[in-house]
Design a protein around this motif. Structure first.
Motif, PDB file in Angstrom:
ATOM      1  N   ILE A 114       0.831  -1.205   0.000  1.00  0.00           N
ATOM      2  CA  ILE A 114       0.000   0.000   0.000  1.00  0.00           C
ATOM      3  C   ILE A 114       0.871   1.263   0.000  1.00  0.00           C
ATOM      4  CG2 ILE A 114      -0.431   0.434   2.474  1.00  0.00           C
ATOM      5  CD1 ILE A 114      -3.515   0.448   1.445  1.00  0.00           C
ATOM      6  N   GLN A 115       2.046   1.200   0.605  1.00  0.00           N
ATOM      7  CA  GLN A 115       2.949   2.352   0.562  1.00  0.00           C
ATOM      8  C   GLN A 115       3.426   2.614  -0.866  1.00  0.00           C
ATOM      9  OE1 GLN A 115       5.893   1.408   3.571  1.00  0.00           O
ATOM     10  NE2 GLN A 115       4.566   2.099   5.231  1.00  0.00           N
ATOM     11  N   GLU A 116       3.608   1.550  -1.654  1.00  0.00           N
ATOM     12  CA  GLU A 116       3.980   1.719  -3.061  1.00  0.00           C
ATOM     13  C   GLU A 116       2.848   2.376  -3.847  1.00  0.00           C
ATOM     14  OE1 GLU A 116       5.126  -2.220  -4.288  1.00  0.00           O
ATOM     15  OE2 GLU A 116       7.067  -2.078  -3.247  1.00  0.00           O
ATOM     16  N   VAL A 117       1.596   2.055  -3.511  1.00  0.00           N
ATOM     17  CA  VAL A 117       0.450   2.687  -4.168  1.00  0.00           C
ATOM     18  C   VAL A 117       0.442   4.179  -3.854  1.00  0.00           C
ATOM     19  CG1 VAL A 117      -2.073   2.812  -4.265  1.00  0.00           C
ATOM     20  CG2 VAL A 117      -0.930   0.585  -4.251  1.00  0.00           C
ATOM     21  N   TRP A 118       0.632   4.524  -2.590  1.00  0.00           N
ATOM     22  CA  TRP A 118       0.687   5.945  -2.210  1.00  0.00           C
ATOM     23  C   TRP A 118       1.782   6.665  -2.997  1.00  0.00           C
ATOM     24  CZ3 TRP A 118      -3.052   8.388   0.023  1.00  0.00           C
ATOM     25  CH2 TRP A 118      -3.885   7.742   0.934  1.00  0.00           C
ATOM     26  N   GLN A 119       2.934   6.045  -3.111  1.00  0.00           N
ATOM     27  CA  GLN A 119       4.051   6.650  -3.839  1.00  0.00           C
ATOM     28  C   GLN A 119       3.670   6.869  -5.310  1.00  0.00           C
ATOM     29  OE1 GLN A 119       7.720   4.524  -3.371  1.00  0.00           O
ATOM     30  NE2 GLN A 119       8.870   5.960  -4.632  1.00  0.00           N
ATOM     31  N   TYR A 120       3.002   5.901  -5.913  1.00  0.00           N
ATOM     32  CA  TYR A 120       2.560   6.026  -7.301  1.00  0.00           C
ATOM     33  C   TYR A 120       1.554   7.171  -7.453  1.00  0.00           C
ATOM     34  CZ  TYR A 120      -0.088   5.061 -11.540  1.00  0.00           C
ATOM     35  OH  TYR A 120      -0.738   5.189 -12.739  1.00  0.00           O
ATOM     36  N   ILE A 121       0.596   7.257  -6.530  1.00  0.00           N
ATOM     37  CA  ILE A 121      -0.442   8.293  -6.619  1.00  0.00           C
ATOM     38  C   ILE A 121       0.186   9.681  -6.617  1.00  0.00           C
ATOM     39  CG2 ILE A 121      -2.365   9.388  -5.383  1.00  0.00           C
ATOM     40  CD1 ILE A 121      -3.044   6.497  -4.343  1.00  0.00           C
ATOM     41  N   PHE A 122       1.026   9.952  -5.612  1.00  0.00           N
ATOM     42  CA  PHE A 122       1.576  11.300  -5.457  1.00  0.00           C
ATOM     43  C   PHE A 122       2.835  11.540  -6.286  1.00  0.00           C
ATOM     44  CE2 PHE A 122      -1.168  11.022  -1.741  1.00  0.00           C
ATOM     45  CZ  PHE A 122      -1.856  12.215  -1.877  1.00  0.00           C
ATOM     46  N   GLY A 123       3.514  10.470  -6.672  1.00  0.00           N
ATOM     47  CA  GLY A 123       4.733  10.635  -7.448  1.00  0.00           C
ATOM     48  C   GLY A 123       4.509  10.635  -8.945  1.00  0.00           C
ATOM     49  N   GLU A 124       3.369  10.107  -9.393  1.00  0.00           N
ATOM     50  CA  GLU A 124       3.152   9.982 -10.834  1.00  0.00           C
ATOM     51  C   GLU A 124       1.715  10.260 -11.261  1.00  0.00           C
ATOM     52  OE1 GLU A 124       3.468   6.411 -14.149  1.00  0.00           O
ATOM     53  OE2 GLU A 124       4.742   6.320 -12.372  1.00  0.00           O
ATOM     54  N   GLU A 155      -7.146  -1.432  -1.159  1.00  0.00           N
ATOM     55  CA  GLU A 155      -7.373  -0.307  -2.071  1.00  0.00           C
ATOM     56  C   GLU A 155      -7.004   0.995  -1.386  1.00  0.00           C
ATOM     57  OE1 GLU A 155     -11.317  -2.103  -4.368  1.00  0.00           O
ATOM     58  OE2 GLU A 155     -11.600  -0.581  -2.828  1.00  0.00           O
ATOM     59  N   VAL A 156      -6.725   2.010  -2.206  1.00  0.00           N
ATOM     60  CA  VAL A 156      -6.577   3.386  -1.740  1.00  0.00           C
ATOM     61  C   VAL A 156      -7.594   4.222  -2.513  1.00  0.00           C
ATOM     62  CG1 VAL A 156      -5.071   5.410  -1.598  1.00  0.00           C
ATOM     63  CG2 VAL A 156      -4.124   3.138  -1.177  1.00  0.00           C
ATOM     64  N   TRP A 157      -8.391   5.000  -1.782  1.00  0.00           N
ATOM     65  CA  TRP A 157      -9.389   5.895  -2.385  1.00  0.00           C
ATOM     66  C   TRP A 157      -8.934   7.335  -2.181  1.00  0.00           C
ATOM     67  CZ3 TRP A 157     -15.206   4.585  -2.019  1.00  0.00           C
ATOM     68  CH2 TRP A 157     -15.421   3.217  -2.242  1.00  0.00           C
ATOM     69  N   ILE A 158      -8.852   8.086  -3.279  1.00  0.00           N
ATOM     70  CA  ILE A 158      -8.459   9.494  -3.243  1.00  0.00           C
ATOM     71  C   ILE A 158      -9.608  10.323  -3.809  1.00  0.00           C
ATOM     72  CG2 ILE A 158      -6.814  11.211  -4.139  1.00  0.00           C
ATOM     73  CD1 ILE A 158      -5.477   9.252  -2.294  1.00  0.00           C
ATOM     74  N   PRO A 159     -10.069  11.371  -3.089  1.00  0.00           N
ATOM     75  CA  PRO A 159     -11.099  12.228  -3.685  1.00  0.00           C
ATOM     76  C   PRO A 159     -10.474  13.023  -4.830  1.00  0.00           C
ATOM     77  CG  PRO A 159     -10.329  13.158  -1.609  1.00  0.00           C
ATOM     78  CD  PRO A 159      -9.654  11.834  -1.765  1.00  0.00           C
ATOM     79  N   VAL A 160     -11.190  13.092  -5.956  1.00  0.00           N
ATOM     80  CA  VAL A 160     -10.635  13.768  -7.128  1.00  0.00           C
ATOM     81  C   VAL A 160     -11.636  14.717  -7.763  1.00  0.00           C
ATOM     82  CG1 VAL A 160      -8.950  11.967  -7.694  1.00  0.00           C
ATOM     83  CG2 VAL A 160     -11.263  11.823  -8.651  1.00  0.00           C
ATOM     84  N   VAL A 161     -11.109  15.709  -8.463  1.00  0.00           N
ATOM     85  CA  VAL A 161     -11.883  16.622  -9.312  1.00  0.00           C
ATOM     86  C   VAL A 161     -11.157  16.681 -10.659  1.00  0.00           C
ATOM     87  CG1 VAL A 161     -12.874  18.004  -7.453  1.00  0.00           C
ATOM     88  CG2 VAL A 161     -10.676  18.639  -8.396  1.00  0.00           C
ATOM     89  N   GLU A 162     -11.940  16.785 -11.722  1.00  0.00           N
ATOM     90  CA  GLU A 162     -11.335  16.817 -13.048  1.00  0.00           C
ATOM     91  C   GLU A 162     -10.553  18.121 -13.241  1.00  0.00           C
ATOM     92  OE1 GLU A 162     -13.655  15.362 -16.413  1.00  0.00           O
ATOM     93  OE2 GLU A 162     -15.083  14.543 -14.950  1.00  0.00           O
ATOM     94  N   LYS A 163      -9.419  18.006 -13.924  1.00  0.00           N
ATOM     95  CA  LYS A 163      -8.617  19.192 -14.235  1.00  0.00           C
ATOM     96  C   LYS A 163      -9.364  20.012 -15.281  1.00  0.00           C
ATOM     97  CE  LYS A 163      -4.127  17.062 -13.313  1.00  0.00           C
ATOM     98  NZ  LYS A 163      -2.890  16.539 -13.898  1.00  0.00           N
ATOM     99  N   ILE A 164      -9.230  21.295 -15.162  1.00  0.00           N
ATOM    100  CA  ILE A 164      -9.917  22.207 -16.112  1.00  0.00           C
ATOM    101  C   ILE A 164      -9.005  22.542 -17.266  1.00  0.00           C
ATOM    102  CG2 ILE A 164     -10.984  24.447 -16.383  1.00  0.00           C
ATOM    103  CD1 ILE A 164     -11.764  24.259 -13.420  1.00  0.00           C
TER     104      ILE A 164
END
Length: 164
Positions: A114-124, A155-164
């Motif tokens: 799960i730490q690798e998932v976090w790294q992927y989310i914020f790193g890429e 799983e990791v759930w991140i709240p998201v909004v579409e980029k404008i």
């Protein structure tokens, strides 16, 4: 990495909360210790008993950070379960707002997978996707099973909004 985008109505969760420093990523080891303590002292069993009509039938790790906490480099972390029940005296209830979520699947032993998932989310992923991090908490979903197994699913759930 497989990512699913879903919308979800607001819901509540009940569980134990602890505040951690995020300086130099200190929370990584401390959150693992928090889970170990909760598993050892019976808190996770007590939390699991509070589940009712849960859409997410799993234990949750919920990360929140207020503006004040951000300035102090702190975060709150809940070991919780989806529930509308009133919490026992030593637990708290948190409301998760309605949101669009990016759900990242993780397979492998905890806590490394799960730490690798976090790294992927914020790193890429956040940099290259069509989404920005949205307001609200981040959620880890821990299914039943051997958390040290090579095929353990979370799983990791991140709240998201579409980029404008």
């Amino acid at each position: 990495m497989e990512v699913e985008i879903v919308e979800r109505n607001a819901f509540s969760a009940v569980g134990k909360k602890h505040t951690f420093s995020v300086k130099s990523e200190a929370q990584k080891e401390k959150i693992s210790q928090f889970w170990q303590e909760a598993n050892t002292n019976g808190d996770t069993d007590r939390i699991a008993e509070l589940a009712e009509y849960a859409t997410i039938d799993a234990m949750l790790g919920i990360c929140t950070m207020s503006e004040e906490q951000f300035a102090k480099e702190e975060m709150d972390y809940y070991i919780a379960i989806e529930s509308e029940q009133n919490p026992p005296e030593d637990m708290e209830k948190i409301t998760i707002p309605a949101s669009k979520w990016a759900i990242f699947k993780s397979v492998g032993p905890m806590p490394t997978a799960i730490q690798e998932v976090w790294q992927y989310i914020f790193g890429e992923w956040l940099e290259t996707s069509n989404y920005n991090h949205g307001p609200g908490p981040e959620i880890e979903v821990y299914t039943e099973g051997d958390t040290l197994a090579p095929d353990y699913y979370s799983e990791v759930w991140i709240p998201v909004v579409e980029k404008i």
